[in-house]
Each structure stands twice: as C-alpha cells, then as structure tokens.
Design an enzyme around this catalytic site. Structure first.
Site, short mmCIF file in Angstrom:
data_model
loop_
_atom_site.label_atom_id
_atom_site.label_comp_id
_atom_site.label_asym_id
_atom_site.label_seq_id
_atom_site.Cartn_x
_atom_site.Cartn_y
_atom_site.Cartn_z
N GLU A 52 49.74 47.31 44.90
CA GLU A 52 50.46 46.05 44.67
C GLU A 52 51.71 46.33 43.84
OE1 GLU A 52 47.72 43.27 42.91
OE2 GLU A 52 46.34 43.40 44.61
N HIS B 79 48.06 38.15 44.96
CA HIS B 79 47.14 38.28 43.82
C HIS B 79 47.22 37.08 42.87
CE1 HIS B 79 44.82 41.53 41.41
NE2 HIS B 79 44.36 40.32 41.10
P1 NAI Z 1 31.42 39.89 37.76
O1 NAI Z 1 31.30 41.20 37.08
O2 NAI Z 1 30.98 38.66 37.06
O3 NAI Z 1 30.63 39.97 39.16
C1 NAI Z 1 30.67 41.07 40.02
C2 NAI Z 1 29.33 41.13 40.73
O4 NAI Z 1 29.39 42.16 41.72
C3 NAI Z 1 28.17 41.48 39.81
O5 NAI Z 1 27.14 40.52 39.96
C4 NAI Z 1 27.75 42.87 40.26
O6 NAI Z 1 26.35 43.09 40.11
C5 NAI Z 1 28.14 42.85 41.72
N1 NAI Z 1 28.31 44.18 42.29
C6 NAI Z 1 28.85 45.28 41.73
N2 NAI Z 1 28.82 46.31 42.58
C7 NAI Z 1 28.24 45.86 43.71
C8 NAI Z 1 27.93 46.46 44.94
N3 NAI Z 1 28.23 47.75 45.18
N4 NAI Z 1 27.32 45.71 45.89
C9 NAI Z 1 27.02 44.40 45.63
N5 NAI Z 1 27.30 43.77 44.48
C10 NAI Z 1 27.90 44.50 43.53
O7 NAI Z 1 32.94 39.79 38.23
P2 NAI Z 1 33.75 38.46 38.57
O8 NAI Z 1 34.36 37.92 37.34
O9 NAI Z 1 32.92 37.59 39.41
O10 NAI Z 1 34.95 39.10 39.44
C11 NAI Z 1 34.72 39.64 40.73
C12 NAI Z 1 35.96 40.33 41.25
O11 NAI Z 1 37.06 39.44 41.32
C13 NAI Z 1 36.43 41.51 40.42
O12 NAI Z 1 36.84 42.55 41.29
C14 NAI Z 1 37.67 40.99 39.75
O13 NAI Z 1 38.55 42.04 39.45
C15 NAI Z 1 38.22 40.06 40.81
N6 NAI Z 1 39.14 39.04 40.32
C16 NAI Z 1 40.26 38.75 41.06
C17 NAI Z 1 41.15 37.78 40.66
C18 NAI Z 1 42.34 37.44 41.48
O14 NAI Z 1 43.33 36.97 40.95
N7 NAI Z 1 42.30 37.64 42.78
C19 NAI Z 1 40.96 37.06 39.38
C20 NAI Z 1 39.71 37.37 38.72
C21 NAI Z 1 38.86 38.34 39.17
#
Ligand code: NAI
Length: 409
Positions: free
Chosen positions: A269, A292
């Site tokens: 990005e 993003h």
């Molecule tokens: P979180 O940490 O609360 O949840 C992530 C979940 O994914 C956890 O429950 C974890 O156990 C699960 N996980 C990890 N590895 C896995 C795998 N190999 N297979 C299945 N499940 C798996 O994170 P949150 O806050 O929900 O964020 C999720 C994603 O969203 C992150 O990548 C974050 O960087 C991204 N994000 C993107 C934004 C955007 O502007 N587009 C803004 C905020 C977050």
C-alpha cells in the site's frame, strides 16, 4: 531518609504529533500534564531533539521512532501510537529500555464492521457498477444477478473483535452467520461455529476475512481456496493485504466463479495519498476497491484518542500496562497509604532475590508485590511502607540488573 512526594504531575511533559484527536488532549488536560501538540510528524533527527525532556510521546503512523530516538529520550516513560499498527516504533528496543508502548487495537472495530455490512449489500446489488454507469451518463436498470442479503450465509474467517461485531450486525440484517476461528470462540447470537475453513468456503454466499497478519494467514486464500467457494459467491477482505493472493482473486472474478469482491487492503500500500496506485483488480466488474479505510471514521479517531491517552495516563499514574504491545502486563489495584515502586530489570535469575534482600535489610514492609516477565525483562511493582521507600528505590536502582526504577506515590 524519607521523602514522600513523587514527581509532580504538572511537570510531566507530553508531546503529541500528527494532529492527534482532541479527545486525547482532554484526557491529559484533566491530569494537569504539560501538553505540546503538533499537527505534523517530525523526522527522526528533529524528533530526537524534541523528545529529550519529554515524559509521554504520542504519535500516529507517520512518525518513525527509531532506537536512536529512544536512546536519546532519557526521560521518556511511555509511548502511545494513536493508531492500530506499531511497526513505526522500534518496540523491541523500547522494551529493553523499560518503555511500554501502547496502541488502540479496538477503537475502530465498529467502523470496520459497519463498512462490511455496506459492502455486502453493495456487492449483492452491484452498487459500484451501477453508480459508475450513472456517473458516466449510462442508464442501466437491471435486477438479474442482484439479491437481497436476507437469508444468505455470511462466512466470517477470524472471529475476533471485528468478526464478532460483524456477526451480530449481519444477523440483524437477516443473514445466517457461520464462522471459523483457529481457537474456540463463544458464538454471538445465533452465529454458528464451523469445523474448518473449508466448511465456511463451501457454504457461504459471502466470505469476509478478519484474521491478523501472521505466517499462518499469509496467502490463506489462494487459487485452491477460491475454487472451494460457491459458484457466484463474494469475497471481502478488510483484514490485511497479504491474506489473499490477488492475482488468483482476479482470475476467479474474471472467470465468473466469484460474482464480486470488496477489497480494502493490499499486499503493498502507498505510504501517502496520491495518484498511480495499481492492482490487478482494477476494472473488473462488481469489485469494490477502497484505500484501507475500514477503520477510518471520525468516531474511531475520537475513540483512539481516548483509548490511548487513558492507557498512557494509567501507566504514568499507577504503573498499569494492560494492552501494552511490548511489555509484561500488570494491572495493579491501588493500596491506600503505601508508596509504590516500579522496577524494570533484565530477566535473569536471582533479581527478585536481590530486590527482596534490599527490602528486608531496610526493614521495609511489603504491602503488595507483583512481578510479570517476558523473554527479556521483568516488570516488578511493590507497594511499601512510606518511611523507607526512597532508600529502597535508590538501592534497587543501583542493582546491575535494573533498567528503570521509579516511585509513583
Ligand atoms: P482480533 O485479534 O480481535 O481477531 C482476530 C481473530 O483471528 C482472532 O479471534 C484469532 O484467533 C483469529 N485468527 C488468527 N489466526 C487465524 C487463523 N490462521 N485462522 C483462523 N482464525 C485466526 O483482531 P480484529 O481487531 O478483529 O482485527 C482483524 C483484522 O482486521 C486484523 O488483520 C486487523 O489488522 C484488521 N483491521 C483492518 C482495518 C482496516 O482499516 N481495514 C481496521 C482495523 C483492523
């Protein structure tokens, strides 16, 4: 000797860069800290000069806090990233220096979940294409290939903060929710846990990815996984760009196997806003592309300001390190009538024995003692009788293993 005053709050200097939300300034102002807030980022050299007598530094994603900057910031107690990522900070070096780094991982959860709902509807109704056509003066009223989302299956991969929030909102829209997470999670509402990623891919009309970036999630969705998805289904990715193999997704869209995709994140990005961004997904039908912006709302910015400022303040006032990204976590209660000493030390055998010997030699009475460690450092909090606390603090600080020792109150 006994001195019972800690560092006066009105001498604590806060430097905030990159136009951090006024909600953060409100939190610091209530604490009576001295605040300097700049609208812009500072280059490392200038930053190095400005942070020399700063106790709390607040940045967003553009300021690079290198080991050199941290080494010169002799008074820095803690550092706040008023954003999600912390790659811009040498967090490992900060750890060795006893400086906890905080971020705001959950303040934009709701914003991302709402965007996903909008995009699910947008894909089901081909909104991007219709809008582009009318902008170009083309009237093309179609119902074929357009659907309600009620009754459709949403497959959520990664059932963390965003995944769960989305599961709740999607159900309110009448969707059936199936989720997969690598660890067992309590299903919200009527959401149903799938046994595998394959099960989600095979059953979902919409697959939405909400996993973090890890070696296991890298290219988690490639040609084989896309082929497992239902004919005419949709893929949404607002997690991290590396989770999906973009050329494979472009192929699946071109062949018509997928009916559409919404992509907010990309393997590479641009660092700044501008022209010339390229992705193989450009120009494909029913593909919603956003830069993003999943978490980019005014509400999220305000929440980030509050969340990080509160974390920093709790650390300075009480030693609490809950949600620090590079530090052992302690969330201590307040013990009235005691003096609190914080000590960060190298995590080598015998440190606690040495510290406890100092305390007992000085006949100090320990009211509470909490130790948390990681691979490199130990973080020790002690609540002691007021009479001897300054002497104890000095003796502990002079131990060869000590990195930082501070009296709180
Ligand atoms: P979180 O940490 O609360 O949840 C992530 C979940 O994914 C956890 O429950 C974890 O156990 C699960 N996980 C990890 N590895 C896995 C795998 N190999 N297979 C299945 N499940 C798996 O994170 P949150 O806050 O929900 O964020 C999720 C994603 O969203 C992150 O990548 C974050 O960087 C991204 N994000 C993107 C934004 C955007 O502007 N587009 C803004 C905020 C977050």
């Amino acid at each position: 000797m006994s001195v019972t005053t800690s560092f006066p709050k009105n001498q604590i200097k806060v430097l905030l860069l990159e136009g951090i939300s006024p909600t953060a300034l409100d939190v610091f102002a209530t604490e009576d800290f001295q605040i300097e807030a700049l609208k812009t980022a500072l280059a490392p050299e200038e930053l190095g000069k400005r942070v020399r007598d700063v106790h709390i530094l607040g940045i967003r994603s553009k300021t690079q806090v290198t080991a050199e900057v941290l080494a010169g910031a002799k008074r820095l107690l803690t550092l706040g990233c008023f954003c999600i990522g912390t790659n811009q900070v040498d967090t490992a070096f900060a750890n060795q220096r006893g400086i906890p780094v905080f971020n705001a991982p959950f303040s934009n959860t709701r914003s991302v979940a709402e965007l996903m709902i909008a995009e699910i509807v947008g894909l089901a109704r081909q909104l991007g294409d219709r809008s582009r056509e009318v902008h170009a003066g083309r009237w093309r009223k179609v119902a074929l290939g357009c659907f309600e989302i009620r009754g459709k299956v949403l497959g959520i991969v990664g059932y963390g903060h965003i995944g769960r929030q989305l599961g709740v909102l999607a159900e309110a829209m009448g969707m059936r929710v199936l989720f997969f997470d690598r660890t067992a999670k309590l299903p919200m509402g009527n959401n149903v846990e799938a046994g595998s990623l394959e099960e989600v891919l095979a059953q979902a009309d919409f697959v939405s990815l909400h996993v973090p970036e890890t070696p296991q999630t890298r290219e988690m969705i490639g040609a084989a996984e896309l082929a497992r998805m239902k004919q005419g289904s949709y893929l949404l990715n607002a997690s991290r760009g590396t989770v999906v193999v973009i050329p494979a997704l472009a192929d699946a869209l071109r062949s018509g196997h997928l009916a559409g995709a919404a992509v907010d994140v990309y393997p590479e990005e641009p660092a700044t806003n501008g022209e010339g961004f390229m992705t193989p997904l450009q120009g494909l039908p029913n593909v919603l592309l956003t830069p993003h912006v999943g978490g980019s709302t005014e509400e999220a910015q305000a929440a980030i300001g509050r969340e990080v400022a509160v974390s920093l303040t709790k650390f300075v006032n009480a030693g609490t390190t809950t949600s620090a990204v590079n530090f052992p976590v302690i969330e201590p209660p307040v013990n009235p009538g005691t003096h609190r000493i914080l000590n960060v030390h190298r995590n080598v055998p015998g440190v606690l024995r040495d510290i406890n010997r100092i305390v007992s030699d000085m006949q100090a009475n320990i009211q509470a003692q909490i130790l948390a460690t990681d691979a490199n450092i130990g973080y020790l909090l002690m609540d002691l009788d007021q009479d001897v606390s300054v002497d104890v603090q000095k003796a502990i600080a002079s131990l060869e293993t000590s990195i930082r020792t501070r009296i709180l109150f």
